[in-house]
Design a protein around this motif. Structure first.
Motif, PDB file in Angstrom:
ATOM      1  N   ASP A 338       0.829  -1.206   0.000  1.00 48.10           N
ATOM      2  CA  ASP A 338       0.000   0.000   0.000  1.00 48.10           C
ATOM      3  C   ASP A 338       0.865   1.258   0.000  1.00 48.10           C
ATOM      4  O   ASP A 338       0.539   2.249  -0.665  1.00 48.10           O
ATOM      5  CB  ASP A 338      -0.936   0.003   1.208  1.00 48.10           C
ATOM      6  CG  ASP A 338      -2.019  -1.065   1.108  1.00 48.10           C
ATOM      7  OD1 ASP A 338      -2.262  -1.537  -0.021  1.00 48.10           O
ATOM      8  OD2 ASP A 338      -2.596  -1.436   2.148  1.00 48.10           O
ATOM      9  N   GLU A 341       2.255   1.734  -3.465  1.00 47.28           N
ATOM     10  CA  GLU A 341       1.278   2.341  -4.370  1.00 47.28           C
ATOM     11  C   GLU A 341       1.085   3.818  -4.055  1.00 47.28           C
ATOM     12  O   GLU A 341       1.007   4.655  -4.970  1.00 47.28           O
ATOM     13  CB  GLU A 341      -0.055   1.612  -4.254  1.00 47.28           C
ATOM     14  CG  GLU A 341      -1.124   2.165  -5.184  1.00 47.28           C
ATOM     15  CD  GLU A 341      -2.400   1.356  -5.165  1.00 47.28           C
ATOM     16  OE1 GLU A 341      -3.331   1.721  -5.919  1.00 47.28           O
ATOM     17  OE2 GLU A 341      -2.477   0.371  -4.399  1.00 47.28           O
ATOM     18  N   TRP A 345       1.315   7.348  -6.585  1.00 46.45           N
ATOM     19  CA  TRP A 345       0.290   8.378  -6.749  1.00 46.45           C
ATOM     20  C   TRP A 345       0.825   9.755  -6.343  1.00 46.45           C
ATOM     21  O   TRP A 345       0.518  10.764  -6.981  1.00 46.45           O
ATOM     22  CB  TRP A 345      -0.945   8.029  -5.932  1.00 46.45           C
ATOM     23  CG  TRP A 345      -1.716   6.857  -6.461  1.00 46.45           C
ATOM     24  CD1 TRP A 345      -1.900   5.650  -5.862  1.00 46.45           C
ATOM     25  CD2 TRP A 345      -2.421   6.781  -7.711  1.00 46.45           C
ATOM     26  NE1 TRP A 345      -2.655   4.821  -6.652  1.00 46.45           N
ATOM     27  CE2 TRP A 345      -2.996   5.498  -7.790  1.00 46.45           C
ATOM     28  CE3 TRP A 345      -2.613   7.673  -8.762  1.00 46.45           C
ATOM     29  CZ2 TRP A 345      -3.753   5.085  -8.889  1.00 46.45           C
ATOM     30  CZ3 TRP A 345      -3.380   7.266  -9.855  1.00 46.45           C
ATOM     31  CH2 TRP A 345      -3.931   5.984  -9.903  1.00 46.45           C
ATOM     32  N   TRP A 399       2.210  10.960 -16.172  1.00 47.02           N
ATOM     33  CA  TRP A 399       1.652   9.840 -15.418  1.00 47.02           C
ATOM     34  C   TRP A 399       2.160   8.512 -15.968  1.00 47.02           C
ATOM     35  O   TRP A 399       2.398   7.565 -15.219  1.00 47.02           O
ATOM     36  CB  TRP A 399       0.125   9.875 -15.466  1.00 47.02           C
ATOM     37  CG  TRP A 399      -0.481  10.813 -14.472  1.00 47.02           C
ATOM     38  CD1 TRP A 399      -1.013  12.044 -14.724  1.00 47.02           C
ATOM     39  CD2 TRP A 399      -0.607  10.612 -13.066  1.00 47.02           C
ATOM     40  NE1 TRP A 399      -1.467  12.617 -13.559  1.00 47.02           N
ATOM     41  CE2 TRP A 399      -1.227  11.751 -12.527  1.00 47.02           C
ATOM     42  CE3 TRP A 399      -0.252   9.575 -12.205  1.00 47.02           C
ATOM     43  CZ2 TRP A 399      -1.505  11.881 -11.166  1.00 47.02           C
ATOM     44  CZ3 TRP A 399      -0.530   9.704 -10.850  1.00 47.02           C
ATOM     45  CH2 TRP A 399      -1.151  10.845 -10.347  1.00 47.02           C
ATOM     46  N   SER A 403       4.035   5.567 -13.767  1.00 44.49           N
ATOM     47  CA  SER A 403       3.427   4.242 -13.643  1.00 44.49           C
ATOM     48  C   SER A 403       4.287   3.163 -14.291  1.00 44.49           C
ATOM     49  O   SER A 403       4.380   2.039 -13.772  1.00 44.49           O
ATOM     50  CB  SER A 403       2.017   4.242 -14.242  1.00 44.49           C
ATOM     51  OG  SER A 403       2.012   4.718 -15.572  1.00 44.49           O
ATOM     52  N   LEU A 462      -1.679   3.771 -16.668  1.00 46.66           N
ATOM     53  CA  LEU A 462      -2.134   4.199 -15.353  1.00 46.66           C
ATOM     54  C   LEU A 462      -3.303   3.334 -14.879  1.00 46.66           C
ATOM     55  O   LEU A 462      -3.371   2.945 -13.708  1.00 46.66           O
ATOM     56  CB  LEU A 462      -2.546   5.668 -15.404  1.00 46.66           C
ATOM     57  CG  LEU A 462      -2.899   6.326 -14.064  1.00 46.66           C
ATOM     58  CD1 LEU A 462      -1.699   6.307 -13.131  1.00 46.66           C
ATOM     59  CD2 LEU A 462      -3.359   7.766 -14.298  1.00 46.66           C
ATOM     60  N   TRP A 463      -4.227   3.006 -15.794  1.00 42.74           N
ATOM     61  CA  TRP A 463      -5.347   2.123 -15.438  1.00 42.74           C
ATOM     62  C   TRP A 463      -4.848   0.749 -15.027  1.00 42.74           C
ATOM     63  O   TRP A 463      -5.289   0.182 -14.031  1.00 42.74           O
ATOM     64  CB  TRP A 463      -6.306   2.000 -16.621  1.00 42.74           C
ATOM     65  CG  TRP A 463      -7.344   0.933 -16.421  1.00 42.74           C
ATOM     66  CD1 TRP A 463      -8.491   1.026 -15.682  1.00 42.74           C
ATOM     67  CD2 TRP A 463      -7.317  -0.394 -16.954  1.00 42.74           C
ATOM     68  NE1 TRP A 463      -9.188  -0.166 -15.725  1.00 42.74           N
ATOM     69  CE2 TRP A 463      -8.485  -1.057 -16.498  1.00 42.74           C
ATOM     70  CE3 TRP A 463      -6.427  -1.087 -17.772  1.00 42.74           C
ATOM     71  CZ2 TRP A 463      -8.777  -2.380 -16.832  1.00 42.74           C
ATOM     72  CZ3 TRP A 463      -6.715  -2.400 -18.109  1.00 42.74           C
ATOM     73  CH2 TRP A 463      -7.866  -3.032 -17.649  1.00 42.74           C
ATOM     74  N   PHE A 465      -1.910  -0.015 -13.870  1.00 40.17           N
ATOM     75  CA  PHE A 465      -1.245   0.118 -12.575  1.00 40.17           C
ATOM     76  C   PHE A 465      -2.256   0.094 -11.436  1.00 40.17           C
ATOM     77  O   PHE A 465      -2.043  -0.544 -10.397  1.00 40.17           O
ATOM     78  CB  PHE A 465      -0.438   1.413 -12.531  1.00 40.17           C
ATOM     79  CG  PHE A 465      -0.015   1.818 -11.151  1.00 40.17           C
ATOM     80  CD1 PHE A 465       1.075   1.228 -10.541  1.00 40.17           C
ATOM     81  CD2 PHE A 465      -0.726   2.783 -10.438  1.00 40.17           C
ATOM     82  CE1 PHE A 465       1.459   1.590  -9.253  1.00 40.17           C
ATOM     83  CE2 PHE A 465      -0.351   3.149  -9.164  1.00 40.17           C
ATOM     84  CZ  PHE A 465       0.745   2.550  -8.567  1.00 40.17           C
ATOM     85  N   SER A 466      -3.371   0.777 -11.628  1.00 39.82           N
ATOM     86  CA  SER A 466      -4.381   0.850 -10.568  1.00 39.82           C
ATOM     87  C   SER A 466      -5.010  -0.512 -10.269  1.00 39.82           C
ATOM     88  O   SER A 466      -5.568  -0.713  -9.194  1.00 39.82           O
ATOM     89  CB  SER A 466      -5.476   1.845 -10.945  1.00 39.82           C
ATOM     90  OG  SER A 466      -6.236   1.385 -12.046  1.00 39.82           O
ATOM     91  N   ARG A 467      -4.890  -1.466 -11.211  1.00 43.10           N
ATOM     92  CA  ARG A 467      -5.418  -2.805 -10.980  1.00 43.10           C
ATOM     93  C   ARG A 467      -4.607  -3.552  -9.921  1.00 43.10           C
ATOM     94  O   ARG A 467      -5.121  -4.482  -9.279  1.00 43.10           O
ATOM     95  CB  ARG A 467      -5.410  -3.612 -12.282  1.00 43.10           C
ATOM     96  CG  ARG A 467      -6.295  -3.049 -13.388  1.00 43.10           C
ATOM     97  CD  ARG A 467      -7.754  -3.319 -13.133  1.00 43.10           C
ATOM     98  NE  ARG A 467      -8.014  -4.758 -13.036  1.00 43.10           N
ATOM     99  CZ  ARG A 467      -8.257  -5.563 -14.062  1.00 43.10           C
ATOM    100  NH1 ARG A 467      -8.260  -5.062 -15.294  1.00 43.10           N
ATOM    101  NH2 ARG A 467      -8.497  -6.849 -13.875  1.00 43.10           N
ATOM    102  N   GLY A 468      -3.311  -3.198  -9.757  1.00 49.19           N
ATOM    103  CA  GLY A 468      -2.510  -3.734  -8.662  1.00 49.19           C
ATOM    104  C   GLY A 468      -1.802  -5.048  -8.919  1.00 49.19           C
ATOM    105  O   GLY A 468      -1.171  -5.589  -7.998  1.00 49.19           O
ATOM    106  N   LYS A 471       1.915  -5.686  -7.818  1.00 44.45           N
ATOM    107  CA  LYS A 471       2.282  -5.958  -6.419  1.00 44.45           C
ATOM    108  C   LYS A 471       2.671  -7.417  -6.213  1.00 44.45           C
ATOM    109  O   LYS A 471       3.306  -7.764  -5.198  1.00 44.45           O
ATOM    110  CB  LYS A 471       1.124  -5.608  -5.490  1.00 44.45           C
ATOM    111  CG  LYS A 471       0.732  -4.140  -5.504  1.00 44.45           C
ATOM    112  CD  LYS A 471      -0.478  -3.890  -4.623  1.00 44.45           C
ATOM    113  CE  LYS A 471      -0.945  -2.434  -4.700  1.00 44.45           C
ATOM    114  NZ  LYS A 471      -2.135  -2.184  -3.861  1.00 44.45           N
TER     115      LYS A 471
END
Length: 475
Positions: A338, A341, A345, A399, A403, A462-463, A465-468, A471
């Protein structure tokens, strides 16, 4: 008891003033980037990385400034030689991405000895990767320049420049890779000082060895290559000295100097995606320049000036993005996904704010910017058009920079490679050809194709990356 890989000392007292934090960022710190406040961690890493890249771009401008005094054939020699060096840069930067990811992960896991072992294996890989290009460059420099279409002067007199640059490519490999070790460990200030030393020496030696100032011999174009190798060579010696002496976060001991095949293979395997990223980017740019060349020399000149200025102004954004790679790697190693991430951001917001300011300059002052470099009205108009089109998408591109470095810092170098293949090879190049040549938009079609592809790749990355999924990467 296991030997420690660096000096052990209490956590330093954190300076509260901006000047104190700036001084600490430049001098280096033993702070644990997985524990200190996130904004402070970003600042301590980003400042030296930004300064490092700004000086690197300054050297590139100064170097070509002196070489240009020798005539167009000398400049052509540098350009043709760099066509081969770009391939080596792709390998070096791909290795650097992997090394940063692996070293950062080991440091974040609290395993400094394993980070030091990784450093040694990375150096071995860099040396091995430089052997074949050195042999080819030394033995076949005239043939390589002839293959690229060099003129008689370039082949007869410029081949020694190519011999020095290609034959000494080991210093390029080592400079990239060892600085990646320092960045991954969190010693960004050391990486900055290395480039200050190497590029500073280069800037001083270039005119002395090219023109034979004072007691120095006049070596012409060859002198530029010798100056570069001396500067970079001294930088590598300084890097090795610091590694053995011990930085703030990593130190190589005698016990680490051994072959570790599994670690070496991890570096090579992880670096393949990074090398692929660089090759895709390099070749896509070559195709775009080929399309522009079919339109006219003014289109090439205007685009070249615009892209050089863009790269210079984007160096601070790249420095902040590199900080994201280190923070992601270390925080994943510390089992803090977390926080990893959150760092991306936060750096993304800084990048967006900076690039929005740059975009305003691109939008309102494009002709004035390009006019600094040329007084050709057609070239100014073309370069200004591209800067204005770039201004519409620059913050989205910022961005993307952050990312994609998050993926690389996590060790997932394959995902950005496939993203680049789709958006640069399968979208950007065909769209540029269709708009520029098929529809007759000429250079404007190329510029809008770049806008479409780079805006799309920024939003998609970026989208993703936001899926995770990044990690879960293991290195």
């Amino acid at each position: 008891m296991q030997p420690v890989a660096g000096p052990v000392s209490p956590e330093p007292v954190l300076p509260r003033t901006l000047f104190g934090q700036l001084r600490e960022a430049i001098r280096g710190t033993q702070a644990d980037y997985t524990k200190i406040p996130l904004r402070r961690a970003v600042f301590l890493l980003a400042v030296p990385m930004v300064l490092e890249l700004v000086l690197e771009s300054t050297f590139a401008v100064v170097d070509i400034f002196f070489v240009a005094r020798l005539g167009p054939s000398a400049v052509a020699t540098v350009g043709l030689t760099e066509s081969y060096l770009f391939l080596l840069y792709s390998i070096a930067m791909g290795l650097a991405m992997a090394v940063t990811a692996v070293v950062a992960r080991r440091i974040g896991e609290g395993k400094p000895d394993e980070a030091a072992v990784t450093a040694v294996q990375a150096i071995i890989v860099a040396v091995l990767a430089s052997v074949l290009p050195a042999i080819l460059g030394i033995l076949y420099a005239p043939d390589l320049l002839r293959l690229m279409g060099g003129d008689d002067w370039t082949i007869q007199h410029g081949y020694r420049y190519a011999q020095w640059m290609l034959g000494g490519n080991a210093v390029i490999m080592l400079l990239f890779v060892i600085n990646a070790i320092f960045r991954g460990a969190g010693d960004a200030a050391i990486a900055m000082r290395v480039l200050w030393l190497s590029n500073g020496l280069n800037i001083v030696l270039c005119p002395l060895l090219i023109f034979g100032v004072g007691p120095f011999p006049e070596w012409g174009i060859e002198g530029a290559a010798i100056a570069t190798n001396i500067g970079r060579g001294c930088g590598v010696l300084f890097q090795l000295w610091v590694l053995l002496r011990g930085g703030q976060h990593i130190r190589v001991l005698a016990s680490h100097l051994a072959w570790h095949g599994a670690v070496l293979w991890t570096i090579v395997r992880t670096s393949l995606g990074g090398v692929g990223q660089m090759i895709v980017a390099m070749t896509s740019w070559i195709f775009l320049m080929r399309i522009l060349a079919s339109i006219g020399s003014e289109a090439v000149a205007g685009a070249t000036i615009a892209i050089r200025f863009m790269m210079f102004t984007m160096m601070p954004a790249w420095g902040m993005s590199n900080a994201a790679a280190t923070l992601v790697g270390q925080n994943l190693g510390a089992q803090q996904p977390d926080r990893a991430e959150a760092s991306v951001w936060q750096i993304g917001r800084y990048n967006m704010a900076y690039l929005l300011l740059v975009s305003l300059a691109y939008f309102f002052l494009p002709r004035e910017i390009v006019g600094v470099f040329t007084d050709d009205a057609r070239v100014v108009a073309i370069g200004a058009e591209w800067l204005r089109i770039l201004s519409y998408a620059l913050f989205v591109y910022g961005w993307w920079m952050v990312s994609v470095q998050a993926f690389n810092g996590a060790g997932d170098t394959a995902t950005p490679t496939w993203i680049n293949v789709v958006f640069f090879w399968l979208i950007q190049i065909p769209l540029a050809w269709w708009l520029a040549l098929h529809l007759g938009w000429q250079e404007t079609g190329v510029f809008w194709a770049v806008f479409v592809s780079e805006t799309s790749v920024g939003l998609f990355t970026l989208w993703l990356f936001s899926r995770g999924g990044w990690k879960l990467a293991r290195v």
